[in-house]
Motif scaffolding. Sequence first.
Motif, PDB file in Angstrom:
ATOM      1  N   ASP A 111       0.867  -1.177   0.000  1.00 45.36           N
ATOM      2  CA  ASP A 111       0.000   0.000   0.000  1.00 45.36           C
ATOM      3  C   ASP A 111       0.905   1.228   0.000  1.00 45.36           C
ATOM      4  O   ASP A 111       1.387   1.676   1.044  1.00 45.36           O
ATOM      5  CB  ASP A 111      -0.918  -0.010   1.226  1.00 45.36           C
ATOM      6  N   TYR A 112       1.142   1.794  -1.185  1.00 43.75           N
ATOM      7  CA  TYR A 112       2.074   2.912  -1.322  1.00 43.75           C
ATOM      8  C   TYR A 112       1.555   4.174  -0.628  1.00 43.75           C
ATOM      9  O   TYR A 112       2.353   5.013  -0.206  1.00 43.75           O
ATOM     10  CB  TYR A 112       2.334   3.193  -2.806  1.00 43.75           C
ATOM     11  N   ASP A 113       0.240   4.319  -0.508  1.00 46.05           N
ATOM     12  CA  ASP A 113      -0.318   5.485   0.172  1.00 46.05           C
ATOM     13  C   ASP A 113       0.002   5.458   1.668  1.00 46.05           C
ATOM     14  O   ASP A 113       0.336   6.484   2.258  1.00 46.05           O
ATOM     15  CB  ASP A 113      -1.831   5.545  -0.044  1.00 46.05           C
ATOM     16  N   ILE A 114      -0.117   4.274   2.266  1.00 51.79           N
ATOM     17  CA  ILE A 114       0.246   4.150   3.680  1.00 51.79           C
ATOM     18  C   ILE A 114       1.739   4.402   3.867  1.00 51.79           C
ATOM     19  O   ILE A 114       2.162   5.091   4.800  1.00 51.79           O
ATOM     20  CB  ILE A 114      -0.145   2.758   4.212  1.00 51.79           C
ATOM     21  N   ALA A 115       2.547   3.858   2.973  1.00 52.64           N
ATOM     22  CA  ALA A 115       4.000   4.074   3.060  1.00 52.64           C
ATOM     23  C   ALA A 115       4.342   5.550   2.914  1.00 52.64           C
ATOM     24  O   ALA A 115       5.189   6.083   3.651  1.00 52.64           O
ATOM     25  CB  ALA A 115       4.703   3.255   1.982  1.00 52.64           C
ATOM     26  N   LEU A 116       3.676   6.243   1.974  1.00 53.17           N
ATOM     27  CA  LEU A 116       3.946   7.666   1.755  1.00 53.17           C
ATOM     28  C   LEU A 116       3.581   8.499   2.979  1.00 53.17           C
ATOM     29  O   LEU A 116       4.341   9.375   3.398  1.00 53.17           O
ATOM     30  CB  LEU A 116       3.150   8.156   0.545  1.00 53.17           C
ATOM     31  N   SER A 117       2.412   8.242   3.536  1.00 52.33           N
ATOM     32  CA  SER A 117       1.958   9.036   4.683  1.00 52.33           C
ATOM     33  C   SER A 117       2.719   8.695   5.956  1.00 52.33           C
ATOM     34  O   SER A 117       2.738   9.497   6.894  1.00 52.33           O
ATOM     35  CB  SER A 117       0.463   8.823   4.902  1.00 52.33           C
ATOM     36  N   SER A 118       3.348   7.523   6.017  1.00 46.86           N
ATOM     37  CA  SER A 118       4.030   7.085   7.232  1.00 46.86           C
ATOM     38  C   SER A 118       5.518   7.436   7.246  1.00 46.86           C
ATOM     39  O   SER A 118       6.078   7.704   8.315  1.00 46.86           O
ATOM     40  CB  SER A 118       3.879   5.571   7.406  1.00 46.86           C
ATOM     41  N   GLU A 119       6.148   7.417   6.075  1.00 49.39           N
ATOM     42  CA  GLU A 119       7.607   7.522   6.040  1.00 49.39           C
ATOM     43  C   GLU A 119       8.144   8.812   6.664  1.00 49.39           C
ATOM     44  O   GLU A 119       9.085   8.763   7.466  1.00 49.39           O
ATOM     45  CB  GLU A 119       8.103   7.385   4.590  1.00 49.39           C
ATOM     46  N   PRO A 120       7.597  10.013   6.363  1.00 46.36           N
ATOM     47  CA  PRO A 120       8.130  11.217   7.020  1.00 46.36           C
ATOM     48  C   PRO A 120       7.991  11.165   8.542  1.00 46.36           C
ATOM     49  O   PRO A 120       8.900  11.584   9.269  1.00 46.36           O
ATOM     50  CB  PRO A 120       7.283  12.355   6.424  1.00 46.36           C
ATOM     51  N   SER A 121       6.859  10.650   9.022  1.00 49.23           N
ATOM     52  CA  SER A 121       6.631  10.580  10.468  1.00 49.23           C
ATOM     53  C   SER A 121       7.588   9.589  11.124  1.00 49.23           C
ATOM     54  O   SER A 121       8.088   9.836  12.229  1.00 49.23           O
ATOM     55  CB  SER A 121       5.182  10.170  10.754  1.00 49.23           C
ATOM     56  N   VAL A 141      -4.560   9.244  11.526  1.00 47.52           N
ATOM     57  CA  VAL A 141      -4.332   8.096  12.409  1.00 47.52           C
ATOM     58  C   VAL A 141      -3.028   7.387  12.040  1.00 47.52           C
ATOM     59  O   VAL A 141      -2.174   7.122  12.899  1.00 47.52           O
ATOM     60  CB  VAL A 141      -5.523   7.120  12.342  1.00 47.52           C
ATOM     61  N   ILE A 142      -2.847   7.071  10.754  1.00 50.12           N
ATOM     62  CA  ILE A 142      -1.666   6.313  10.339  1.00 50.12           C
ATOM     63  C   ILE A 142      -0.376   7.123  10.504  1.00 50.12           C
ATOM     64  O   ILE A 142       0.613   6.591  11.015  1.00 50.12           O
ATOM     65  CB  ILE A 142      -1.851   5.806   8.896  1.00 50.12           C
ATOM     66  N   PRO A 143      -0.321   8.425  10.107  1.00 50.16           N
ATOM     67  CA  PRO A 143       0.915   9.192  10.379  1.00 50.16           C
ATOM     68  C   PRO A 143       1.251   9.290  11.866  1.00 50.16           C
ATOM     69  O   PRO A 143       2.429   9.230  12.243  1.00 50.16           O
ATOM     70  CB  PRO A 143       0.603  10.571   9.793  1.00 50.16           C
ATOM     71  N   LEU A 144       0.234   9.436  12.714  1.00 49.20           N
ATOM     72  CA  LEU A 144       0.499   9.511  14.157  1.00 49.20           C
ATOM     73  C   LEU A 144       1.016   8.175  14.689  1.00 49.20           C
ATOM     74  O   LEU A 144       1.912   8.143  15.548  1.00 49.20           O
ATOM     75  CB  LEU A 144      -0.775   9.920  14.900  1.00 49.20           C
ATOM     76  N   MET A 145       0.463   7.072  14.197  1.00 52.02           N
ATOM     77  CA  MET A 145       0.969   5.757  14.591  1.00 52.02           C
ATOM     78  C   MET A 145       2.412   5.578  14.126  1.00 52.02           C
ATOM     79  O   MET A 145       3.247   5.019  14.842  1.00 52.02           O
ATOM     80  CB  MET A 145       0.092   4.654  14.003  1.00 52.02           C
ATOM     81  N   ALA A 146       2.716   6.055  12.915  1.00 53.26           N
ATOM     82  CA  ALA A 146       4.074   5.955  12.395  1.00 53.26           C
ATOM     83  C   ALA A 146       5.040   6.794  13.228  1.00 53.26           C
ATOM     84  O   ALA A 146       6.176   6.375  13.490  1.00 53.26           O
ATOM     85  CB  ALA A 146       4.111   6.406  10.938  1.00 53.26           C
ATOM     86  N   LEU A 147       4.594   7.983  13.661  1.00 55.19           N
ATOM     87  CA  LEU A 147       5.433   8.824  14.517  1.00 55.19           C
ATOM     88  C   LEU A 147       5.726   8.122  15.843  1.00 55.19           C
ATOM     89  O   LEU A 147       6.868   8.111  16.315  1.00 55.19           O
ATOM     90  CB  LEU A 147       4.741  10.159  14.767  1.00 55.19           C
ATOM     91  N   LEU A 148       4.694   7.516  16.438  1.00 53.01           N
ATOM     92  CA  LEU A 148       4.883   6.778  17.691  1.00 53.01           C
ATOM     93  C   LEU A 148       5.837   5.608  17.497  1.00 53.01           C
ATOM     94  O   LEU A 148       6.741   5.389  18.319  1.00 53.01           O
ATOM     95  CB  LEU A 148       3.526   6.274  18.187  1.00 53.01           C
ATOM     96  N   ALA A 149       5.677   4.863  16.392  1.00 53.61           N
ATOM     97  CA  ALA A 149       6.550   3.721  16.123  1.00 53.61           C
ATOM     98  C   ALA A 149       7.993   4.176  15.915  1.00 53.61           C
ATOM     99  O   ALA A 149       8.936   3.533  16.383  1.00 53.61           O
ATOM    100  CB  ALA A 149       6.062   2.967  14.891  1.00 53.61           C
ATOM    101  N   GLY A 150       8.178   5.318  15.219  1.00 53.76           N
ATOM    102  CA  GLY A 150       9.523   5.830  15.008  1.00 53.76           C
ATOM    103  C   GLY A 150      10.190   6.266  16.306  1.00 53.76           C
ATOM    104  O   GLY A 150      11.369   5.988  16.532  1.00 53.76           O
TER     105      GLY A 150
END
Length: 452
Positions: free
Chosen positions: A132-142, A315-324
């Motif tokens: 899912d490239y959209d999830i990857a795009l929205s998550s990677e910066p975070s 939701v997904i960018p915030l989860m990615a920020l927490l995971a990072g």
Amino acid sequence: MRTSSLTCLVLIIIAFDHSNAKQTQTISSIHHLVDKIYQWGNGAHGFQETQILISWPMVLAGVLSFIASSISSAGGIGGGGLFIPILTIVAGLDLKTASSLSAFMIAGGSFANVVCNMSTTSPKFGGKSLIDYDIALSSEPSILLGVSVGVICNLVFPEWLITTLFALFLAWSTSKTCKSGWLFWKIESEEILRKNLLEELENGLSENGTTEGLRSIEKPLLGAEESSSKLRIPWLKLCLLLLIWLSFFSIYLLCGNKYEQGIIRMEPCGMAYWILSSVQVPLAIVFTAWILFKNESFIQEGPGMTRNRPSNKLVIPLMALLAGILGGVFGIGGGMLISPLLLQVGIAPEVTAATCSFMVFFSSMMSAFQYLLLGMEHIQIALILGIMCFVASLLGLLVVQKAIKKYGRASLIIFSVSIVMSLSTVLMTTFGAIEVWRDYKSGRYIGFKLPC
């Protein structure tokens, strides 16, 4: 009477001394065992690069890492939570060397996953790629911003707090992942049962010669599925991901590390260092905002979900920020942390594994290039281990895909993630607890520290 009393008193004193001696001996034995484990885990053997290649501990560590990589690849997680304990405890390497080697091992394993997932499509999800490239795009910066924040927190937080947070979070994540796996297992069981009933119904109708209508309906559906299964690679999104990666990578290289190793000479933790580091915050916000509000297909499209997608785009960018952040604090990749979070919001296991491995590839390649450009040692063994994990990941991925196709159990991916997380929790928590105990015994400061 007095003589018997004295005899009893002497016997009690002897027994008390004997029990004290046994207790002291037991305690000293425990301390000795802990010291041995600590020395072993912190590289007391002091292997050099030539010794690493021929030593039996390194061979054993390589075998265990091969197994760990094959299991981790099925869940789309990097496996750093297993590689680092294996290299430090089994091979006796210091933490700095183990971390640099682990970056190459994760990169090799995730590259194998990306190659497989980008070159195949899934009829189950409308013939689209599992990534899912959209999830990857929205998550990677975070994720990249979170890792930077987490590294600073790692320098500030005491070891006992990091170990406690790691144990609590991974224990919670493991339990949630196991519950998700059990839920998906029950859903798959119902689907398999329904499929078997349909096959029995079709067999019964075929005996009566009444399946022509069903076949006439199935043919156009199959034709539509075949026409939609053409592989389409979103080059624009890949270029944008590469741009995000290069932007953060450039900042990392300019800032350098605490040893003043970087593209330009800059005082660690000086004014210029913090100004340049803080550029990551607006950079991540701008990239994320542009992706979420300009890309209309996000959340509405993409490979499948077993439940509804999250209604809130943040939701997904915030989860990615927490995971990072947690990945930076604990010193492991974000894949093992974001995978349970994606499963919790309803992302399908196959999509979660493929997307996580795609994101882990970018972050691990950044770490690997940083180690190379900033004067890494043991490059030869790093490349060997990276190639080994590439082969192991391919093997593990093929085995799991065959098992999923044969048994219709995508929940096997979730259970493989649970296994890796459980082992990582035990190994890293135990090793961290031993380090905390050693610091406490030696009288070192175990409170909060300054980042510089």
